[in-house]
Design an enzyme around this catalytic site. Structure first.
Site, PDB file in Angstrom:
ATOM      1  N   LYS A   1      10.610  -9.660   0.977  1.00 53.90           N
ATOM      2  CA  LYS A   1      11.109  -8.288   0.919  1.00 53.90           C
ATOM      3  C   LYS A   1      10.370  -7.465   1.966  1.00 53.90           C
ATOM      4  O   LYS A   1       9.272  -7.825   2.374  1.00 53.90           O
ATOM      5  CB  LYS A   1      10.852  -7.700  -0.470  1.00 53.90           C
TER       6      LYS A   1
ATOM      7  N   HIS B   1       4.033   0.492   0.598  1.00 55.05           N
ATOM      8  CA  HIS B   1       3.013  -0.541   0.834  1.00 55.05           C
ATOM      9  C   HIS B   1       2.033  -0.108   1.923  1.00 55.05           C
ATOM     10  O   HIS B   1       0.855  -0.435   1.877  1.00 55.05           O
ATOM     11  CB  HIS B   1       3.662  -1.869   1.229  1.00 55.05           C
TER      12      HIS B   1
ATOM     13  N   HIS C   1       7.357  -1.839   2.849  1.00 56.23           N
ATOM     14  CA  HIS C   1       7.867  -0.476   3.039  1.00 56.23           C
ATOM     15  C   HIS C   1       6.740   0.550   3.109  1.00 56.23           C
ATOM     16  O   HIS C   1       5.562   0.183   3.002  1.00 56.23           O
ATOM     17  CB  HIS C   1       8.896  -0.123   1.968  1.00 56.23           C
TER      18      HIS C   1
HETATM   19  N1  ARG Z   1       3.813  -6.374  -5.530  1.00 56.40           N
HETATM   20  C1  ARG Z   1       3.879  -5.160  -6.250  1.00 56.40           C
HETATM   21  C2  ARG Z   1       4.838  -4.191  -5.590  1.00 56.40           C
HETATM   22  O1  ARG Z   1       5.099  -4.286  -4.408  1.00 56.40           O
HETATM   23  C3  ARG Z   1       2.530  -4.486  -6.376  1.00 56.40           C
HETATM   24  C4  ARG Z   1       1.471  -5.305  -7.042  1.00 56.40           C
HETATM   25  C5  ARG Z   1       0.414  -4.454  -7.615  1.00 56.40           C
HETATM   26  N2  ARG Z   1      -0.689  -5.161  -8.164  1.00 56.40           N
HETATM   27  C6  ARG Z   1      -0.753  -5.685  -9.362  1.00 56.40           C
HETATM   28  N3  ARG Z   1      -1.860  -6.300  -9.724  1.00 56.40           N
HETATM   29  N4  ARG Z   1       0.233  -5.606 -10.212  1.00 56.40           N
HETATM   30  O2  ARG Z   1       5.339  -3.286  -6.231  1.00 56.40           O
END
Ligand code: ARG
Length: 574
Positions: free
Chosen positions: A132, A138, A135
């Protein structure tokens, strides 16, 4: 390493005087001491009305009595009573001396400390999702997390940076299904994530229409969890393609991680989570799934395993908490994740109480929640595929800066390098300058305004300090600096800002709020600009010049270090 001289802590000196006057010992007076909004009201202020109740006297009476009892010395020159406050005026020569001596001794380590010694801080940041787009949300966690990482480290904490890659979950079941069906129709050499996204959007549309396909997707993820070789192979391909793209962004930003263990890393660590939760009577069955019911805490329910046995995002986070607690014995584990996930973190932190980890670590679990990034076009959603690409955004910023340089200073050396530092620095600064919980609007007019409260403005002021230093043969040593020549209002404002650097860093880690440092650097830059406008630095009077040049060099050191801690590099020319 030698201990060296200690920088004076005026707050502490003042609170000790108050404690002595009140005949209090080991009290928390220091926490009440404030910095008045206006320096004419003193350098520090103590609000007396807190004491009114305990002492059963009016604030005015207490303040006057207290004032009489405060013993002045070479550090504190004057105390005054003003509407419920006791205002303290510190000796500015002592201030100047203590700041500049500390800078002379520590140089680019000025502001560092050992308060973090023996403590371990995990900072989890960035964590984009495989296949993905990366964005601008991030981008924000990446930048905030990297800044916190740097600052904790500078204060002596043993700091570990984690990227919890989103490389697992039912969406991969979908991706695999789409890839299986239409993979050959797409060319993954050009822009792999964009192509994978097209597949994702397409399979999602199909799933919405066709429940059967959705079930196949769920099955695929189950197969992946069970180690099916075909699914694993495709999944690895997604991961490699994505990481190649993500690494480009990390390279431009200069961001690194100590570990890149994604969600998949925890796939063999989840059974234990279920077992512990079961043993502690918090896991219940519900239609074939297992859940933790948090309704009594107003946190809904959290699914630990789905009815087909698949695990969830939450389960992987619980396994990660357990693993991190055991492996790193952390004092704090910070999750720099968007506020959209507030409920998720409240749930898993609540369930963590049943995971048999110690109290210190439970308390150390902190969701550093940040607000959304908004473009003029409104909220973004991956599912709809309408997303600004961070790579493009960074490159656009660099190009815009390059254009400005071409217009204003076409002769400049290493234009491309400098444009990169300025363009990337501008974007980083923009992500850090607002209180992180607040939504942030992205607007080129603001981001690249060289006169606003921006990264480029700080860089510009820094470059100015450098060009001043280039005009003198050498930077004087501290022994050649007469502190008496730095006692004008503008010099003192700079000095008092320099003095505050360490306290600013302490506040950043106390609140996990890098914007405090971002704002501070603007204050310091502005105070330097005033100093520069009001005082001729290169001067016939060598004594005056030495003092002002020394102060200029000191500002340069702190601006450079401060921006470096935020993840911003300084240009050489501007
Ligand atoms: N991958 C997730 C996202 O892009 C964020 C992960 C955050 N960290 C966690 N330990 N849940 O929304």
């Amino acid at each position: 390493m030698k201990e060296g001289i200690k920088m004076l802590e005026f707050k502490k000196i003042i609170s000790e005087k108050i404690e002595k006057a009140l005949d209090l010992e080991g009290n928390k007076i220091i926490e009440y001491i404030e910095i008045p909004p206006n320096r004419e009201m003193g350098d520090y202020a103590f609000p007396v009305f807190n004491l009114a109740k305990t002492l059963k006297k009016s604030p005015q009476v207490i303040a006057n009595e207290l004032k009489e009892k405060i013993v002045l010395d070479e550090y504190i020159e004057k105390v005054e009573v003003l509407s419920g406050y006791l205002n303290f005026y510190i000796n500015k020569l002592e201030l100047t001396k203590t700041v500049l001596e500390e800078i002379e001794e520590k140089k680019e380590n000025y502001g560092s400390s050992s308060i973090g010694k023996g403590k371990t801080i995990l900072v989890e940041y960035s964590s984009p999702n495989i296949a993905k787009p990366f964005h601008i949300g991030h981008l924000r966690t990446t930048v905030i997390g990297a800044a916190l990482y740097n600052i904790y480290k500078f204060l002596g904490y043993s700091t570990i940076g984690l990227n919890h890659l989103g490389d697992y979950g039912t969406q991969f079941g979908k991706m695999i299904e789409g890839y299986k069906r239409w993979g050959t129709e797409y060319d993954f050499n050009k822009d792999p994530i964009e192509e994978l996204m097209k597949i994702y959007v397409r399979i999602n549309e199909l799933c919405e229409k066709d429940e059967e396909v959705l079930n196949l997707c769920r099955e695929n993820f189950k197969k992946l969890e069970d180690g099916d070789s075909y699914c694993t192979e495709i999944w690895n391909e997604f991961k490699n393609l994505s990481l190649k793209e993500f690494n480009k962004i990390y390279d431009i930003l200069g961001v690194k991680f100590d570990y890149m263990n994604g969600e998949a890393f925890y796939s063999d660590k989840m059974d234990e989570v279920s077992e512990i939760l079961k043993k502690n009577d918090v896991l219940v069955e519900s239609n074939g799934a297992t859940i933790v019911d948090l309704e009594d805490k107003n946190l809904g329910v959290c699914i630990v395993t789905k009815s087909n046995g698949s695990t969830t995002y939450a389960t992987r986070d619980l396994a990660a908490i357990l693993y991190r607690a055991r492996t790193y014995k952390f004092d704090k584990c910070l999750y720099v994740v968007a506020s959209e996930q507030n409920l998720h973190f409240r749930q898993i932190f609540e369930i963590a109480k049943s995971l048999e980890i110690n109290d210190k670590q439970l308390k150390g679990l902190i969701h550093v929640s940040y607000g959304m990034v908004r473009l003029t076009s409104g909220k973004m959603s991956t599912r709809e595929g309408t997303v600004i690409k961070v790579n493009d955004l960074l490159n656009e910023s660099i190009e815009r800066v390059l254009k400005i340089i071409e217009e204003k200073n076409p002769e400049m050396e290493n234009k491309a390098e400098e444009a990169k530092r300025i363009g990337v620095g501008a974007v980083i600064y923009n992500n850090l300058c607002t209180t992180i919980i607040k939504d942030q609007v992205f607007d080129w007019e603001i981001v690249l305004n060289f006169n606003g409260e921006t990264g480029p403005y700080i860089q510009y002021v820094y470059v100015r300090t450098k060009s001043i230093l280039e005009k003198v043969d050498e930077i004087p040593r501290l022994k050649d600096v007469d502190f008496n020549l730095l006692q004008d209002k503008d010099s003192l404002r700079v000095i008092s800002n320099l003095y505050n650097f360490k306290n600013v860093l302490y506040s950043v880690v106390e609140k996990n709020e890098p914007s405090i440092l971002a704002k501070y650097l603007i204050d310091l830059s502005q105070s330097f600009s005033n100093f520069y406008n009001e005082n001729r630095i290169i001067n016939e009077d060598k004594e005056v010049q030495n003092a002002r040049v020394y102060l200029t060099a000191s500002v340069g050191i702190v601006l450079k270090k401060g921006t470096e801690l935020l993840g911003i590099q300084m240009p050489n020319k501007m």
